[in-house]
Design an enzyme around this catalytic site. Structure first.
Site, PDB file in Angstrom:
ATOM      1  N   ASN A 137      22.577  24.308   7.838  1.00 55.58           N
ATOM      2  CA  ASN A 137      22.750  22.991   8.462  1.00 55.58           C
ATOM      3  C   ASN A 137      22.588  23.027   9.981  1.00 55.58           C
ATOM      4  OD1 ASN A 137      25.216  23.940   9.511  1.00 55.58           O
ATOM      5  ND2 ASN A 137      26.371  23.153   7.768  1.00 55.58           N
ATOM      6  N   GLU A 322      31.644  50.117   3.570  1.00 59.05           N
ATOM      7  CA  GLU A 322      33.044  50.019   3.137  1.00 59.05           C
ATOM      8  C   GLU A 322      33.514  48.576   2.992  1.00 59.05           C
ATOM      9  OE1 GLU A 322      32.342  53.985   4.834  1.00 59.05           O
ATOM     10  OE2 GLU A 322      32.017  51.961   5.631  1.00 59.05           O
ATOM     11  N   ASP A 380      37.530  68.967  10.438  1.00 60.36           N
ATOM     12  CA  ASP A 380      36.613  67.838  10.271  1.00 60.36           C
ATOM     13  C   ASP A 380      36.583  66.925  11.482  1.00 60.36           C
ATOM     14  OD1 ASP A 380      35.848  68.750   7.871  1.00 60.36           O
ATOM     15  OD2 ASP A 380      36.798  67.200   6.662  1.00 60.36           O
TER      16      ASP A 380
END
Length: 661
Positions: A137, A322, A380
């Site tokens: 729109n 995710e 890590d």
């Protein structure tokens, strides 16, 4: 025309324009731009039972622009299409049913990355039972969108993502009927309908296609004039009823899912809770064929690949997206069609917090699993260390948070989550930890464990009677009250000498009359058990969860050699919190509590404990947590725990410091 939509609204409900004026709602012009689309969908295209909106055979509809039809309040823009993907995936691959899924989007939310994650997902999985309608729109909140009415660009983008795409005048009812009929016959691709529309369609006084009206309610007088004008355009009194659905959805039972066998772990085994979680999911898949697992390209690390290997037809790979993964899980769980688990690194769930929040608000039953939590992730690195996740989930309504400390409690957490109502979160750890609990241990939501490791050495037995269900005993001279077996036990990690003896309870698994698997060798029995401490000597209550329970146990061993006894609580669930157990044990240990967590202090279990005891004037809480001002870094897990002040050494120091005060 807006005939069908207005006729239904006037006959069945208070007029929406009138309601918006009364309640000072802000989107009357946005509603009018999609009026013809809604009319065609609800009274020509969709199949559903008006009197049974939850019927599993009904077509599904999500108004992603702002609100929902039945299933989910999509909240802010950009979430509806992902939810529809989950519904469509369930319909095509799990239910194998005829119902179709429709999603109405505003072009503004096409700027959201989650929309394009959903477009890619639907194309990859060939969701030909899904139709997305873009209500183009032109106007946003304060000005026009960049593409305005260049609907050909939307068409090219949707085609590039592998969607069958139509362009249509959103005001033309016959054209809309035709493209929705065409979409129903497309195979192998989802369909996008790009509709050119106008805000304020049909409204007088320059409201149509005007920038100045977004976010403003219609004045009462002008609203009355609009209602009168629209009512004059109604050309028929015919009652409009939707087509009935094809009733081919299978019956589903996801209630009261039970363990088929007890956990296959022994006390003292080494197992990471993330791997135990993956194994528990695979086991759960055999207990109920409606259990589904989603992952975001981390399955080798979360061990959801174990579920995939055992139940490949019920595993959904969502790739590195995710936000869409959570939305798809919500869609899969709609109307009780599946038991949905979605797993990834806990740190990555922060990307999907808006989707998670909407799921919690709607009370949808899904379980999210976050692995690689805290600084104990070690090598890590900091980008994968979730240190805020407990705060995220604690803030959500109707959310259950599990934080298991070993493989046995993890397996029980998975089965409890499968049967829980609302959103659940299971926090798992990367490193291997020792199994603390026997397979017959009982776990409940909101019930903590006051734990101490039990005997792994020789237990001397003198048989004198029949069976028992529980053993009440002393470390130095243990007596089974039911069968009168006289037990002499040594405790794990060395002999503990207490004077006076520490009173304990030992699970009945230790009693050979109820455990035929135990092998007697003369007067000796090699066995491990979980011991619940009720010692009058305990000076401090230490509360942990996950990896910090193991650090607390090591601290307890060291302190015991210094003649300092502590009580250890394993929370198991952070929310709801077992406040009664915490307060009771704190009062038994002089009102002294130390909390230790692999999480930032803000929003973690320490703050939850502080809130639980806030009305108790004689209880003092000292919190050990990862400091916010210290940036996480790489290192060996034990080094990281020590560096951030939550290792066994720092727990021991905190206990002695508290006692010195």
């Amino acid at each position: 025309m807006i005939v069908y939509n207005v006729k239904f609204a006037c006959d069945k409900y208070p007029n929406p324009t009138d309601l918006q004026a009364q309640r000072k709602s802000h989107h009357p012009t946005s509603c009018s731009s999609s009026a013809e689309i809604m009319s065609v969908l609800f009274f020509y295209t969709m199949r559903y039972k008006q009197w049974d909106l939850e019927n599993p055979n009904n077509d599904r509809f999500i108004l992603s622009k702002r609100l929902s039809f039945v299933d989910v309040a999509t909240g802010w823009l950009g979430q509806g299409l992902g939810v529809c993907c989950g519904m469509a995936y369930t319909g095509k691959y799990f239910d194998r049913a005829s119902y179709r899924v429709f999603c109405l989007l505003g072009e503004g939310e096409a700027s959201e990355g989650s929309v394009w994650e959903a477009l890619a997902f639907a194309s990859y999985y060939s969701l030909d039972n899904l139709v997305a309608i873009f209500d183009v729109n032109r106007l946003g909140h304060g000005s026009s969108f960049p593409l305005e009415h260049y609907i050909e660009i939307y068409q090219k983008r949707c085609k590039a993502f592998g969607w069958n795409t139509y362009v249509v005048d959103g005001r033309d009812v016959e054209a809309l009927c035709h493209v929705f009929w065409q979409a129903a016959h497309v195979k192998g691709k989802p369909t996008a309908v790009v509709a050119k529309t106008f805000k304020g369609r049909g409204m007088p006084n320059s409201a149509e296609d005007a920038e100045s009206w977004h976010g403003k309610p219609m004045p009462q007088g002008q609203a009355d004039a609009i209602i009168t004008l629209i009512g004059s355009q109604i050309q028929t009194n015919r009652s409009l009823t939707p087509k009935h659905p094809i009733e081919d959805s299978p019956q589903v039972n996801i209630e009261n899912i039970k363990m088929t066998t007890l956990p296959a772990y022994e006390v003292g085994d080494m197992m990471a809770t993330r791997k135990a979680c993956g194994m528990a999911l695979a086991k759960l898949g055999y207990a109920n064929d409606r259990v589904v697992v989603l992952d975001s390209d981390t399955k080798s690390f979360t061990f959801s690949n174990i579920f995939k290997k055992e139940h490949p037809e019920r595993f959904i790979e969502c790739f590195v997206a995710e936000q869409n993964m959570v939305s798809v899980a919500l869609g899969c769980a709609m109307r009780g069609r599946t038991v949905a688990f979605a797993s990834t690194f806990a740190a990555y769930l922060s990307r999907a917090y808006d989707q998670i929040r909407v799921g919690a608000i709607c009370g949808i039953n899904i379980c999210l699993i976050g692995s690689h939590c805290g600084v104990s992730v070690g090598e890590d690195g900091p980008t994968q260390m979730a240190l805020e996740d407990l705060a995220m989930f604690r803030a959500l309504p109707n959310c259950t948070i599990f934080y298991p400390s070993d493989a046995v409690s993890t397996e029980y957490a998975v089965f409890l989550a499968a049967n829980a109502k609302g959103l659940c979160y299971i926090r798992t750890s990367q490193q291997e930890t020792e199994v603390l609990y026997g397979p017959q241990e009982i776990f409940k939501i909101g019930q903590a464990k006051c734990t101490r490791e039990g005997s792994a050495g020789n237990v001397h037995l003198a048989p004198e009677g029949p069976g028992c269900c529980r053993v009440k005993a002393l470390y130095s001279g243990q007596l089974c009250l039911g069968c009168e077996w006289l037990l002499m036990a040594t405790l794990l990690k060395g002999v503990v000498e207490c004077s006076p003896p520490c009173e304990v309870q030992v699970l009945c698994a230790l009693c050979p009359c109820l455990n035929p698997k135990l092998h007697l060798g003369g007067d000796h029995l090699s066995h491990s058990c979980m011991v619940i401490r009720y010692s009058d000597k305990d000076k401090v209550t230490v509360i942990g969860a996950g990896v910090t329970v193991h650090e607390a146990l090591m601290a307890a061993d060291e302190l015991c050699r210094q003649d300092i006894s502590i009580r250890i609580i394993d929370l198991f669930t952070i929310k709801p919190l077992d406040a009664a157990t915490i307060i009771c044990n704190a009062k038994a240990t002089g009102g002294r509590i130390i909390t230790v967590e692999d999480h930032y202090m803000e929003g973690g279990l320490g703050e939850a404990v502080c809130a639980a005891v806030s009305s108790e004037p004689d209880i003092v809480v000292h919190q050990l947590a990862a400091p916010v001002m210290v940036a996480p870094r790489c290192g060996h897990p034990s080094e990281m725990l020590s560096m951030f002040g939550i290792s066994s050494r720092q727990i021991s120091e905190a206990v002695k410091h508290m006692l010195a005060q």
